[in-house]
Design a protein around this motif. Structure first.
Motif, PDB file in Angstrom:
ATOM      1  N   GLY A 180       0.800  -1.223   0.000  1.00 41.92           N
ATOM      2  CA  GLY A 180       0.000   0.000   0.000  1.00 41.92           C
ATOM      3  C   GLY A 180       0.828   1.265   0.000  1.00 41.92           C
ATOM      4  N   ARG A 181       2.131   1.136   0.234  1.00 45.14           N
ATOM      5  CA  ARG A 181       2.973   2.336   0.312  1.00 45.14           C
ATOM      6  C   ARG A 181       3.091   3.045  -1.024  1.00 45.14           C
ATOM      7  NH1 ARG A 181       8.499   1.708  -1.327  1.00 45.14           N
ATOM      8  NH2 ARG A 181       9.169  -0.432  -1.682  1.00 45.14           N
ATOM      9  N   ASP A 182       2.890   2.326  -2.123  1.00 46.48           N
ATOM     10  CA  ASP A 182       3.085   2.916  -3.453  1.00 46.48           C
ATOM     11  C   ASP A 182       1.790   3.438  -4.074  1.00 46.48           C
ATOM     12  OD1 ASP A 182       5.939   2.252  -3.589  1.00 46.48           O
ATOM     13  OD2 ASP A 182       5.212   0.191  -3.561  1.00 46.48           O
ATOM     14  N   TYR A 183       0.718   3.414  -3.304  1.00 49.05           N
ATOM     15  CA  TYR A 183      -0.544   3.996  -3.750  1.00 49.05           C
ATOM     16  C   TYR A 183      -0.436   5.511  -3.621  1.00 49.05           C
ATOM     17  CZ  TYR A 183      -5.618   4.757  -4.010  1.00 49.05           C
ATOM     18  OH  TYR A 183      -6.879   5.165  -4.373  1.00 49.05           O
ATOM     19  N   LEU A 184      -0.518   6.221  -4.736  1.00 52.70           N
ATOM     20  CA  LEU A 184      -0.412   7.678  -4.708  1.00 52.70           C
ATOM     21  C   LEU A 184      -1.799   8.301  -4.542  1.00 52.70           C
ATOM     22  CD1 LEU A 184       2.180   8.334  -7.567  1.00 52.70           C
ATOM     23  CD2 LEU A 184       2.582   8.356  -5.094  1.00 52.70           C
ATOM     24  N   PRO A 185      -1.950   9.232  -3.599  1.00 55.87           N
ATOM     25  CA  PRO A 185      -3.257   9.848  -3.349  1.00 55.87           C
ATOM     26  C   PRO A 185      -3.796  10.624  -4.548  1.00 55.87           C
ATOM     27  CG  PRO A 185      -1.797  10.194  -1.486  1.00 55.87           C
ATOM     28  CD  PRO A 185      -0.952   9.628  -2.601  1.00 55.87           C
ATOM     29  N   ASN A 186      -5.107  10.772  -4.542  1.00 55.77           N
ATOM     30  CA  ASN A 186      -5.825  11.604  -5.516  1.00 55.77           C
ATOM     31  C   ASN A 186      -5.618  11.151  -6.955  1.00 55.77           C
ATOM     32  OD1 ASN A 186      -6.727  13.322  -3.393  1.00 55.77           O
ATOM     33  ND2 ASN A 186      -4.742  14.374  -3.427  1.00 55.77           N
ATOM     34  N   GLY A 187      -5.381   9.851  -7.150  1.00 51.30           N
ATOM     35  CA  GLY A 187      -5.259   9.314  -8.496  1.00 51.30           C
ATOM     36  C   GLY A 187      -4.015   9.728  -9.243  1.00 51.30           C
ATOM     37  N   GLU A 188      -3.001  10.219  -8.523  1.00 51.23           N
ATOM     38  CA  GLU A 188      -1.757  10.600  -9.182  1.00 51.23           C
ATOM     39  C   GLU A 188      -1.137   9.417  -9.914  1.00 51.23           C
ATOM     40  OE1 GLU A 188       1.181  13.776  -7.478  1.00 51.23           O
ATOM     41  OE2 GLU A 188       0.445  12.581  -5.794  1.00 51.23           O
ATOM     42  N   PHE A 189      -0.616   9.675 -11.095  1.00 53.54           N
ATOM     43  CA  PHE A 189       0.102   8.651 -11.860  1.00 53.54           C
ATOM     44  C   PHE A 189       1.603   8.807 -11.694  1.00 53.54           C
ATOM     45  CE2 PHE A 189       2.030   7.309 -15.974  1.00 53.54           C
ATOM     46  CZ  PHE A 189       1.771   5.954 -15.863  1.00 53.54           C
ATOM     47  N   VAL A 190       2.059  10.066 -11.564  1.00 48.08           N
ATOM     48  CA  VAL A 190       3.483  10.358 -11.404  1.00 48.08           C
ATOM     49  C   VAL A 190       3.656  11.306 -10.218  1.00 48.08           C
ATOM     50  CG1 VAL A 190       5.539  11.345 -12.479  1.00 48.08           C
ATOM     51  CG2 VAL A 190       3.887  10.106 -13.878  1.00 48.08           C
ATOM     52  N   LEU A 206      -0.986  -0.584  -8.182  1.00 53.19           N
ATOM     53  CA  LEU A 206      -1.029  -1.970  -8.651  1.00 53.19           C
ATOM     54  C   LEU A 206       0.173  -2.339  -9.506  1.00 53.19           C
ATOM     55  CD1 LEU A 206      -4.817  -2.146  -9.563  1.00 53.19           C
ATOM     56  CD2 LEU A 206      -3.686  -3.219  -7.612  1.00 53.19           C
ATOM     57  N   ALA A 207       0.676  -1.384 -10.247  1.00 53.25           N
ATOM     58  CA  ALA A 207       1.852  -1.626 -11.091  1.00 53.25           C
ATOM     59  C   ALA A 207       2.572  -0.304 -11.292  1.00 53.25           C
ATOM     60  CB  ALA A 207       1.441  -2.210 -12.445  1.00 53.25           C
ATOM     61  N   GLY A 208       3.911  -0.347 -11.229  1.00 51.16           N
ATOM     62  CA  GLY A 208       4.669   0.874 -11.416  1.00 51.16           C
ATOM     63  C   GLY A 208       6.111   0.687 -11.001  1.00 51.16           C
ATOM     64  N   PHE A 209       6.768   1.811 -10.771  1.00 52.72           N
ATOM     65  CA  PHE A 209       8.169   1.747 -10.350  1.00 52.72           C
ATOM     66  C   PHE A 209       8.529   3.016  -9.584  1.00 52.72           C
ATOM     67  CE2 PHE A 209       8.303   3.915 -14.450  1.00 52.72           C
ATOM     68  CZ  PHE A 209       9.216   4.951 -14.231  1.00 52.72           C
ATOM     69  N   SER A 210       9.611   2.924  -8.825  1.00 56.36           N
ATOM     70  CA  SER A 210      10.204   4.080  -8.150  1.00 56.36           C
ATOM     71  C   SER A 210      11.697   4.043  -8.392  1.00 56.36           C
ATOM     72  CB  SER A 210       9.933   4.049  -6.639  1.00 56.36           C
ATOM     73  OG  SER A 210       8.567   4.224  -6.353  1.00 56.36           O
ATOM     74  N   VAL A 211      12.287   5.221  -8.537  1.00 53.87           N
ATOM     75  CA  VAL A 211      13.731   5.301  -8.745  1.00 53.87           C
ATOM     76  C   VAL A 211      14.226   6.579  -8.087  1.00 53.87           C
ATOM     77  CG1 VAL A 211      13.451   6.437 -11.002  1.00 53.87           C
ATOM     78  CG2 VAL A 211      15.588   5.243 -10.454  1.00 53.87           C
ATOM     79  N   PHE A 221       4.401  -4.632  -8.327  1.00 55.53           N
ATOM     80  CA  PHE A 221       3.407  -5.478  -8.980  1.00 55.53           C
ATOM     81  C   PHE A 221       2.380  -5.931  -7.957  1.00 55.53           C
ATOM     82  CE2 PHE A 221       2.067  -9.839 -10.239  1.00 55.53           C
ATOM     83  CZ  PHE A 221       1.374  -9.508 -11.397  1.00 55.53           C
ATOM     84  N   LEU A 222       1.142  -5.482  -8.105  1.00 59.09           N
ATOM     85  CA  LEU A 222       0.036  -5.845  -7.220  1.00 59.09           C
ATOM     86  C   LEU A 222       0.345  -5.556  -5.746  1.00 59.09           C
ATOM     87  CD1 LEU A 222      -1.152  -9.207  -8.826  1.00 59.09           C
ATOM     88  CD2 LEU A 222      -1.963  -6.881  -9.269  1.00 59.09           C
ATOM     89  N   GLY A 223       1.062  -4.462  -5.509  1.00 62.51           N
ATOM     90  CA  GLY A 223       1.399  -4.072  -4.149  1.00 62.51           C
ATOM     91  C   GLY A 223       2.688  -4.680  -3.634  1.00 62.51           C
ATOM     92  N   LEU A 224       3.261  -5.614  -4.374  1.00 64.02           N
ATOM     93  CA  LEU A 224       4.526  -6.245  -3.993  1.00 64.02           C
ATOM     94  C   LEU A 224       5.684  -5.465  -4.603  1.00 64.02           C
ATOM     95  CD1 LEU A 224       3.458  -9.940  -4.656  1.00 64.02           C
ATOM     96  CD2 LEU A 224       3.580  -8.791  -2.427  1.00 64.02           C
ATOM     97  N   VAL A 225       6.810  -5.417  -3.901  1.00 64.41           N
ATOM     98  CA  VAL A 225       7.948  -4.598  -4.319  1.00 64.41           C
ATOM     99  C   VAL A 225       9.190  -5.458  -4.472  1.00 64.41           C
ATOM    100  CG1 VAL A 225       9.468  -2.675  -3.689  1.00 64.41           C
ATOM    101  CG2 VAL A 225       7.025  -2.553  -3.173  1.00 64.41           C
TER     102      VAL A 225
END
Length: 245
Positions: A180-190, A206-211, A221-225
């Motif tokens: 849940g830590r990677d869920y960005l508030p207010n529907g942010e994509f970036v 649900l899917a993305g990346f951080s750098v 992926f699906l909340g897993l890091v």
């Protein structure tokens, strides 16, 4: 077709295999029969507040209860003003008023699981950051009843991660099992952190990346890091956490 099969194999090895392994390890341990039987008392990690007059900030994380505790943790924030005789703890929970203040001891067990320190800031730096933390908590967009969804978010880890991104001077990210830590508030994509040192891209957590400097390189992926910790060399493994090299 081959590329799809390869992708599925990668997903299985990188995300699902560690998750199954963590679930297996969890099943071999003893667990409280329920909420009322769990231990919620202090783990004795923090010094008595009156023993140290310096301001302090602590970020804690502990594996949560039930079967979800095999793959997911719960995070919270603890602060202490300079000269204060007590700590202040902030959690987000899934019942009642979501943002709780001092509903447990600052370093309490969570569902009988011992908390781990994610970050510590003390002294003059903590003095400067505590008002910023309080401002971020006040501005958190899911602070009203009903503002909690266990997966993919916004949940307890979404709340703490929001504060860490808003106050990057704390210098921390939550562990890989903080679902849940990677869920960005207010529907942010970036999202680019306030100091522009970490970039987060996500599709509703649900899917993305951080750098970046704090995140290293992560793929979600699906909340897993999964990824690499570059600041403190190590691997970020889904469900299992960070393993130093």
């Amino acid at each position: 077709m081959k590329s799809v099969k390869r992708l599925l194999v990668v997903i299985f090895i990188v995300y699902l295999l560690p998750t199954f392994a963590s679930a297996g390890l969890w099943a071999m341990k003893d667990h409280p029969s329920g909420w009322s039987a769990a231990r919620w008392t202090s783990a004795g990690i923090l010094p008595k507040p009156e023993d140290n007059k310096d301001a302090a900030i602590y970020i804690f994380s502990a594996m949560t209860g039930g079967l979800k505790g095999s793959v997911a943790s719960h995070a919270w924030i603890v602060t202490k003003e300079k000269g204060a005789s007590a700590y202040t703890r902030y959690d987000k929970v899934g019942w009642g008023s979501p943002i709780r203040r001092n509903h447990r001891a600052p370093d309490a067990y969570w569902y009988s699981n011992e908390p781990q320190l994610v970050a510590t800031v003390t002294g003059s730096k903590a003095e400067l950051l505590i008002p910023k933390i309080e401002g971020a908590i006040a501005a958190y967009p899911y602070a009203e009843p009903g503002g909690y969804t266990i997966w993919p978010g916004p949940n307890s880890n979404t709340f703490v991660a929001y504060v860490l991104r808003t106050v990057p001077e704390i210098g921390a990210v939550l562990p890989p099992h903080a679902v849940g830590r990677d869920y960005l508030p207010n529907g942010e994509f970036v999202h680019l952190d306030e100091d522009r040192r970490d970039l987060h891209v996500t599709l509703r957590g649900l899917a993305g990346f951080s750098v970046g400097q704090r995140s290293g390189l992560e793929v979600h992926f699906l909340g897993l890091v999964a990824g690499f910790d570059l600041a403190r060399p190590g691997l970020k493994i889904p469900a299992l956490g960070r393993i130093g090299i």
